[in-house]
Design an enzyme around this catalytic site. Sequence first.
Site, PDB file in Angstrom:
ATOM      1  N   ASP A 157      -7.126  -1.301  -4.457  1.00 31.46           N
ATOM      2  CA  ASP A 157      -8.167  -0.948  -3.485  1.00 31.46           C
ATOM      3  C   ASP A 157      -9.089   0.138  -4.049  1.00 31.46           C
ATOM      4  O   ASP A 157     -10.315   0.085  -3.882  1.00 31.46           O
ATOM      5  CB  ASP A 157      -7.539  -0.438  -2.188  1.00 31.46           C
ATOM      6  N   ASP A 202       0.843  -1.199   0.000  1.00 35.96           N
ATOM      7  CA  ASP A 202       0.000   0.000   0.000  1.00 35.96           C
ATOM      8  C   ASP A 202       0.875   1.245   0.000  1.00 35.96           C
ATOM      9  O   ASP A 202       1.995   1.225   0.519  1.00 35.96           O
ATOM     10  CB  ASP A 202      -0.906   0.023   1.235  1.00 35.96           C
TER      11      ASP A 202
END
Length: 216
Positions: free
Chosen positions: A181, A147
Amino acid sequence: MKAYFKPFLAIFLILIADQVLKFWIKLNMSLGQEFHILGDWFIIHFTENNGMAFGMEFGGEAGKLALTLFRIVAVCAIGYGVVHLVKHKYHRGLILNVALIFAGAMGNIIDSTFYGIIFSESTYFQPARLFPVEGGYSSLFHGKVVDMFYFPIIQGTIPQWSPIWSGENFIFFRPVFNIADAAISIGVISILIFQKAYFKEEKQENIYPHNEIIEE
């Protein structure tokens, strides 16, 4: 075949962008390293997680394996759904959004399935290496999801008069996420917002099958 071009092009571009960025992050940044793009509002912050989207965790090694296998089954079902929607000529917006969800799910599956065997461990002192001689940092299906997008747009302290969490610091938006995401979130939210438009044509088809003309 022409009907399949746009959704599968979208899937391909999202996967490429997602994986290219993740590879760059893994090979050039150490854990916790960050670059401020727009002051303190938009930050590239490298972190990894063992669990679900937006850094949420899921129960240890066994939970990690179960989650990865569940993701694989789910993404196969979503992929079948994309083909089904295209084949039966559903609303283009619905097809595109399901394709976004598929691409996002596939992007994170690649991390959790393969990254543990192709990368060395990322540490707070040095970036990872690709295909290290000593082997990867984990086994198949036990990789960590990369991420990097962090948007702490609003930061402050919860007032003392608040009945819960009074005096605690808060950040909005706290989760660190990736392109995959974002694709999943955009797809799901768009379907929820435009569901009436997406399924209107299908309802009309059920009422008037094969475009039959109703004579008065």
